[in-house]
Scaffold this motif. Structure first.
Motif, PDB file in Angstrom:
ATOM      1  N   LEU A  90       0.779  -0.685  -0.179  1.00  0.00           N
ATOM      2  CA  LEU A  90       0.231   0.023  -0.113  1.00  0.00           C
ATOM      3  C   LEU A  90       0.401   1.129   0.011  1.00  0.00           C
ATOM      4  O   LEU A  90       0.887   2.467  -0.644  1.00  0.00           O
ATOM      5  N   ALA A  91       1.791   1.483   1.040  1.00  0.00           N
ATOM      6  CA  ALA A  91       3.232   2.201   0.437  1.00  0.00           C
ATOM      7  C   ALA A  91       3.104   2.362  -0.259  1.00  0.00           C
ATOM      8  O   ALA A  91       3.598   3.906  -0.893  1.00  0.00           O
ATOM      9  N   GLN A  92       3.817   1.996  -1.436  1.00  0.00           N
ATOM     10  CA  GLN A  92       4.353   1.535  -2.782  1.00  0.00           C
ATOM     11  C   GLN A  92       2.918   2.062  -4.310  1.00  0.00           C
ATOM     12  O   GLN A  92       3.709   2.242  -4.492  1.00  0.00           O
ATOM     13  N   LEU A  93       2.312   1.877  -3.364  1.00  0.00           N
ATOM     14  CA  LEU A  93       0.887   2.211  -4.272  1.00  0.00           C
ATOM     15  C   LEU A  93       0.569   3.943  -3.837  1.00  0.00           C
ATOM     16  O   LEU A  93       0.217   4.653  -5.074  1.00  0.00           O
ATOM     17  N   ARG A  94       1.058   4.299  -2.971  1.00  0.00           N
ATOM     18  CA  ARG A  94       0.688   5.529  -2.571  1.00  0.00           C
ATOM     19  C   ARG A  94       1.683   6.607  -3.218  1.00  0.00           C
ATOM     20  O   ARG A  94       1.397   7.035  -3.365  1.00  0.00           O
ATOM     21  N   VAL A 143      -4.986   2.877  -5.609  1.00  0.00           N
ATOM     22  CA  VAL A 143      -5.010   2.822  -3.946  1.00  0.00           C
ATOM     23  C   VAL A 143      -6.544   2.155  -3.127  1.00  0.00           C
ATOM     24  O   VAL A 143      -7.253   1.576  -2.812  1.00  0.00           O
ATOM     25  N   PRO A 144      -7.388   3.226  -4.397  1.00  0.00           N
ATOM     26  CA  PRO A 144      -8.933   2.344  -4.240  1.00  0.00           C
ATOM     27  C   PRO A 144      -8.883   1.619  -4.694  1.00  0.00           C
ATOM     28  O   PRO A 144      -9.871   0.024  -4.179  1.00  0.00           O
ATOM     29  N   ALA A 145      -8.622   1.047  -5.832  1.00  0.00           N
ATOM     30  CA  ALA A 145      -8.863  -0.732  -5.705  1.00  0.00           C
ATOM     31  C   ALA A 145      -8.055  -1.927  -5.349  1.00  0.00           C
ATOM     32  O   ALA A 145      -8.979  -2.294  -4.985  1.00  0.00           O
ATOM     33  N   PHE A 146      -6.839  -1.414  -4.720  1.00  0.00           N
ATOM     34  CA  PHE A 146      -6.568  -2.221  -4.495  1.00  0.00           C
ATOM     35  C   PHE A 146      -7.707  -2.028  -2.402  1.00  0.00           C
ATOM     36  O   PHE A 146      -7.547  -3.349  -1.957  1.00  0.00           O
ATOM     37  N   GLU A 147      -7.479  -0.978  -2.197  1.00  0.00           N
ATOM     38  CA  GLU A 147      -8.171  -1.057  -0.744  1.00  0.00           C
ATOM     39  C   GLU A 147     -10.053  -1.899  -0.798  1.00  0.00           C
ATOM     40  O   GLU A 147     -10.672  -2.731  -0.155  1.00  0.00           O
ATOM     41  N   GLN A 148     -10.848  -1.614  -2.137  1.00  0.00           N
ATOM     42  CA  GLN A 148     -11.842  -2.685  -2.594  1.00  0.00           C
ATOM     43  C   GLN A 148     -11.774  -3.874  -1.949  1.00  0.00           C
ATOM     44  O   GLN A 148     -12.427  -4.455  -1.715  1.00  0.00           O
ATOM     45  N   LEU A 188     -10.794  -9.679   3.254  1.00  0.00           N
ATOM     46  CA  LEU A 188     -10.838  -9.500   4.357  1.00  0.00           C
ATOM     47  C   LEU A 188     -11.767  -9.921   4.718  1.00  0.00           C
ATOM     48  O   LEU A 188     -11.982 -10.954   5.388  1.00  0.00           O
ATOM     49  N   GLU A 189     -13.412  -9.932   4.343  1.00  0.00           N
ATOM     50  CA  GLU A 189     -14.261 -10.387   4.116  1.00  0.00           C
ATOM     51  C   GLU A 189     -14.357 -11.737   4.079  1.00  0.00           C
ATOM     52  O   GLU A 189     -15.090 -12.314   4.758  1.00  0.00           O
ATOM     53  N   ASP A 190     -13.931 -12.493   2.846  1.00  0.00           N
ATOM     54  CA  ASP A 190     -13.481 -13.809   2.156  1.00  0.00           C
ATOM     55  C   ASP A 190     -12.547 -15.069   3.469  1.00  0.00           C
ATOM     56  O   ASP A 190     -13.482 -15.648   4.311  1.00  0.00           O
ATOM     57  N   SER A 191     -11.812 -13.951   3.827  1.00  0.00           N
ATOM     58  CA  SER A 191     -11.236 -14.423   5.037  1.00  0.00           C
ATOM     59  C   SER A 191     -11.540 -14.449   6.410  1.00  0.00           C
ATOM     60  O   SER A 191     -11.315 -15.954   7.411  1.00  0.00           O
ATOM     61  N   ARG A 192     -12.982 -13.326   6.581  1.00  0.00           N
ATOM     62  CA  ARG A 192     -13.019 -14.171   7.406  1.00  0.00           C
ATOM     63  C   ARG A 192     -14.799 -15.241   7.546  1.00  0.00           C
ATOM     64  O   ARG A 192     -14.210 -15.520   9.062  1.00  0.00           O
ATOM     65  N   HIS A 193     -15.584 -15.604   6.837  1.00  0.00           N
ATOM     66  CA  HIS A 193     -16.195 -16.447   6.239  1.00  0.00           C
ATOM     67  C   HIS A 193     -15.246 -17.993   5.968  1.00  0.00           C
ATOM     68  O   HIS A 193     -16.067 -18.885   6.736  1.00  0.00           O
ATOM     69  N   SER A 194     -13.998 -18.683   5.801  1.00  0.00           N
ATOM     70  CA  SER A 194     -13.698 -19.579   5.686  1.00  0.00           C
ATOM     71  C   SER A 194     -12.524 -19.093   6.570  1.00  0.00           C
ATOM     72  O   SER A 194     -11.793 -20.923   6.245  1.00  0.00           O
ATOM     73  N   TYR A 195     -12.027 -18.555   7.633  1.00  0.00           N
ATOM     74  CA  TYR A 195     -11.320 -18.950   8.074  1.00  0.00           C
ATOM     75  C   TYR A 195      -9.644 -18.753   7.228  1.00  0.00           C
ATOM     76  O   TYR A 195      -9.023 -19.856   8.152  1.00  0.00           O
ATOM     77  N   SER A 196      -9.374 -18.269   6.887  1.00  0.00           N
ATOM     78  CA  SER A 196      -8.101 -18.756   5.380  1.00  0.00           C
ATOM     79  C   SER A 196      -7.624 -17.624   5.397  1.00  0.00           C
ATOM     80  O   SER A 196      -8.532 -16.417   5.009  1.00  0.00           O
ATOM     81  N   LEU A 197      -6.480 -17.097   5.666  1.00  0.00           N
ATOM     82  CA  LEU A 197      -5.842 -16.215   4.914  1.00  0.00           C
ATOM     83  C   LEU A 197      -5.330 -16.192   3.285  1.00  0.00           C
ATOM     84  O   LEU A 197      -4.473 -15.254   2.858  1.00  0.00           O
ATOM     85  N   SER A 198      -5.820 -16.947   2.452  1.00  0.00           N
ATOM     86  CA  SER A 198      -4.997 -16.781   1.087  1.00  0.00           C
ATOM     87  C   SER A 198      -5.921 -16.035   0.518  1.00  0.00           C
ATOM     88  O   SER A 198      -5.008 -15.501  -0.629  1.00  0.00           O
TER      89      SER A 198
END
Length: 101
Positions: free
Chosen positions: A24-28, A37-42, A48-58
């Motif tokens: 994110l620092a490089q993108l900024r 930056v907005p595309a990365f954040e989206q 992050l939402e997918d990870s919360r539901h799947s319990y995976s960091l993938s």
């Protein structure tokens, strides 16, 4: 007889815990910061939402790897665009892979 394959694919190397913040620092500071930056954040929020539901960091690792590849490709794309080669016969990626959700 074993049902296991003779060889398993090698998983990608793990992403460092600080990789997203560094990315994110490089993108900024990049020339494309206004749109990237907005595309990365989206993408990050969705992963992050997918990870919360799947319990995976993938999903988070996939976002970091994708954006790292985009940043690594910037000089090559810039060189191609500066070369003046005709790219008018290209195909829109959305036409090839379809609409992304």
């Amino acid at each position: 007889m074993s049902a296991q394959p003779d060889h398993a694919p090698v998983p990608p190397a793990p992403v460092a815990p600080t990789a997203a913040a560094q990315l994110l620092a490089q993108l900024r500071v990049s020339a494309r910061a206004e749109s990237w930056v907005p595309a990365f954040e989206q993408d990050w929020s969705r992963a992050l939402e997918d990870s919360r539901h799947s319990y995976s960091l993938s999903p988070l690792h996939d976002v970091v790897r994708t954006w790292q590849a985009r940043l690594e490709a910037v000089p090559y794309v810039a060189e191609f665009l500066a070369s003046g080669r005709d790219d008018s016969d290209g195909v829109d990626l959305a036409d090839v892979i379809g609409e992304q959700r």
